[in-house]
Design a protein around this motif. Structure first.
Motif, short mmCIF file in Angstrom:
data_model
loop_
_atom_site.label_atom_id
_atom_site.label_comp_id
_atom_site.label_asym_id
_atom_site.label_seq_id
_atom_site.Cartn_x
_atom_site.Cartn_y
_atom_site.Cartn_z
N LEU A 153 38.33 52.59 39.42
CA LEU A 153 37.88 52.98 38.09
C LEU A 153 38.07 51.84 37.09
O LEU A 153 37.20 51.57 36.27
CB LEU A 153 38.66 54.21 37.62
N PHE A 154 39.22 51.19 37.19
CA PHE A 154 39.50 50.10 36.26
C PHE A 154 38.50 48.97 36.41
O PHE A 154 37.97 48.44 35.44
CB PHE A 154 40.92 49.57 36.46
N ARG A 155 38.23 48.58 37.66
CA ARG A 155 37.31 47.45 37.88
C ARG A 155 35.90 47.80 37.44
O ARG A 155 35.16 46.91 36.99
CB ARG A 155 37.38 47.04 39.34
N ASP A 156 35.51 49.07 37.56
CA ASP A 156 34.19 49.47 37.08
C ASP A 156 34.12 49.28 35.57
O ASP A 156 33.14 48.73 35.05
CB ASP A 156 33.93 50.93 37.45
N GLN A 157 35.16 49.72 34.86
CA GLN A 157 35.14 49.55 33.40
C GLN A 157 35.23 48.08 33.02
O GLN A 157 34.58 47.63 32.07
CB GLN A 157 36.30 50.30 32.75
N SER A 158 35.99 47.31 33.78
CA SER A 158 36.11 45.88 33.49
C SER A 158 34.77 45.19 33.62
O SER A 158 34.41 44.33 32.80
CB SER A 158 37.14 45.25 34.43
N GLU A 159 33.99 45.57 34.64
CA GLU A 159 32.65 44.99 34.83
C GLU A 159 31.73 45.37 33.67
O GLU A 159 30.92 44.57 33.20
CB GLU A 159 32.05 45.47 36.15
N ILE A 160 31.85 46.62 33.22
CA ILE A 160 31.02 47.06 32.10
C ILE A 160 31.29 46.21 30.86
O ILE A 160 30.37 45.73 30.18
CB ILE A 160 31.30 48.56 31.79
N LEU A 161 32.57 46.00 30.57
CA LEU A 161 32.93 45.27 29.36
C LEU A 161 32.63 43.77 29.47
O LEU A 161 32.61 43.07 28.45
CB LEU A 161 34.40 45.50 29.03
N ALA A 162 32.44 43.29 30.69
CA ALA A 162 32.07 41.88 30.85
C ALA A 162 30.62 41.64 30.42
O ALA A 162 30.22 40.51 30.16
CB ALA A 162 32.26 41.46 32.31
N ASP A 163 29.82 42.72 30.35
CA ASP A 163 28.43 42.63 29.89
C ASP A 163 28.42 42.72 28.36
O ASP A 163 28.82 43.74 27.80
CB ASP A 163 27.63 43.79 30.50
N PRO A 164 27.97 41.68 27.67
CA PRO A 164 28.02 41.69 26.20
C PRO A 164 27.34 42.90 25.57
O PRO A 164 27.84 43.45 24.58
CB PRO A 164 27.32 40.38 25.81
N ALA A 165 26.20 43.31 26.13
CA ALA A 165 25.46 44.44 25.53
C ALA A 165 26.26 45.73 25.68
O ALA A 165 26.35 46.54 24.74
CB ALA A 165 24.10 44.57 26.19
N LEU A 166 26.83 45.94 26.86
CA LEU A 166 27.61 47.15 27.07
C LEU A 166 28.93 47.09 26.29
O LEU A 166 29.40 48.12 25.78
CB LEU A 166 27.90 47.34 28.57
N ARG A 167 29.47 45.89 26.17
CA ARG A 167 30.70 45.75 25.38
C ARG A 167 30.43 46.12 23.92
O ARG A 167 31.27 46.72 23.26
CB ARG A 167 31.22 44.32 25.49
N ARG A 168 29.24 45.80 23.46
CA ARG A 168 28.87 46.16 22.09
C ARG A 168 28.90 47.67 21.89
O ARG A 168 29.33 48.17 20.84
CB ARG A 168 27.45 45.62 21.80
N LEU A 169 28.47 48.40 22.92
CA LEU A 169 28.50 49.86 22.84
C LEU A 169 29.94 50.36 22.68
O LEU A 169 30.23 51.26 21.88
CB LEU A 169 27.88 50.48 24.09
N PHE A 170 30.86 49.78 23.48
CA PHE A 170 32.26 50.21 23.40
C PHE A 170 32.87 49.85 22.05
O PHE A 170 33.67 50.60 21.50
CB PHE A 170 33.06 49.57 24.55
N LEU A 171 32.50 48.68 21.54
CA LEU A 171 32.99 48.29 20.22
C LEU A 171 32.49 49.27 19.15
O LEU A 171 33.23 49.66 18.25
CB LEU A 171 32.54 46.86 19.89
N ASP A 172 31.22 49.65 19.26
CA ASP A 172 30.68 50.61 18.31
C ASP A 172 31.38 51.97 18.46
O ASP A 172 31.64 52.65 17.47
CB ASP A 172 29.17 50.79 18.54
N TYR A 173 31.68 52.32 19.70
CA TYR A 173 32.39 53.58 19.95
C TYR A 173 33.78 53.52 19.31
O TYR A 173 34.24 54.49 18.68
CB TYR A 173 32.50 53.83 21.45
N ASP A 174 34.46 52.40 19.48
CA ASP A 174 35.78 52.21 18.89
C ASP A 174 35.72 52.42 17.38
O ASP A 174 36.52 53.17 16.79
CB ASP A 174 36.28 50.81 19.23
#
Length: 243
Positions: A153-174
């Motif tokens: 589970l951790f590595r899946d989330q880590s891969e997601i956050l390595a993608d700038p576009a997806l990381r932007r989603l998490f930042l917006d969620y934060d």
């Protein structure tokens, strides 16, 4: 020959315990002598030591009664199994002791080094301290309760956050944490997250913990409870993904 009180004292149990063993048929109850006392011999003491040892190892009294009359081969096999169970219990107790000592030192649980590195990276990427602390606490919970599944589970989330576009989603969620639940940005963010989830996993569900586990519900409940906006986002995403 000794009295029941002497027998109990020599073996290290209470008189009440000896009488329980009599009642359960584990230790034969000797006849009374001319003075009206029950007298016990060396064999009784030996039998009582055996019973006490098995009972202290966690063997149920009914099982001890069976073992007393079992053939030697069966008895030895049972003793080996009991020894293996004790070894597992000791290992578990040592792990518990380790967690207790970490708690006393102010460290609730250990996390793999790559998780620590990831948490440091979150701060550099601009996530709020609140988000980093929340992620740390949730990963502690997941790794403590589901160590075999947690790393996937951790590595899946880590891969997601390595993608700038997806990381932007998490930042917006934060940052949506402090929005009003009825803010239009909440609906837009939920739509974008649902769309990104479908694009990443297609018809497959994202990796998750054992379906029988209550931990995912506990985690999501903890996240939702901290922000009405996050709670609404979760509801909208589930509706759009038909979860």
């Amino acid at each position: 020959m000794i009295t029941i009180g002497q027998l109990a004292r020599y073996v290290g149990v209470s008189i009440k315990t000896v009488r329980v063993y009599h009642d359960k048929g584990l230790l034969p109850e000797p006849a009374r002598d001319a003075s009206g006392y029950r007298r016990y011999g060396a064999n009784d003491a030996i039998d009582l030591i055996k019973i006490r040892t098995l009972a202290e190892a966690g063997v149920p009294l009914a099982r001890i009664r069976e073992l007393k009359s079992a053939p030697d081969e069966e008895l030895q096999r049972a003793l080996r199994e009991i020894d293996d169970e004790l070894t597992a219990r000791i290992r578990g107790l040592r792990a518990t002791q380790g967690r207790l000592r970490r708690l006393a030192a102010g460290r609730l649980a250990s996390l793999p080094a790559e998780v620590g590195t990831h948490l440091e990276r979150l701060a550099r990427w601009g996530f709020t301290p609140r988000w980093v602390d929340l992620q740390r606490d949730l990963w502690i919970l997941v790794f403590a309760t589901h160590p075999d599944q947690a790393i996937t589970l951790f590595r899946d989330q880590s891969e997601i956050l390595a993608d700038p576009a997806l990381r932007r989603l998490f930042l917006d969620y934060d940052r949506a944490h402090d929005l009003d639940a009825d803010d239009p940005r909440v609906d837009d963010l939920a739509r974008r997250i649902a769309q990104a989830t479908r694009e990443r996993y297609g018809p497959d569900a994202p990796p998750e913990l054992d379906a029988a586990s209550e931990i995912p519900i506990l985690i999501q409940g903890t996240v939702n409870a901290s922000s009405p906006a996050w709670r609404r986002i979760d509801t909208l995403i589930r509706a759009q993904l038909n979860v």
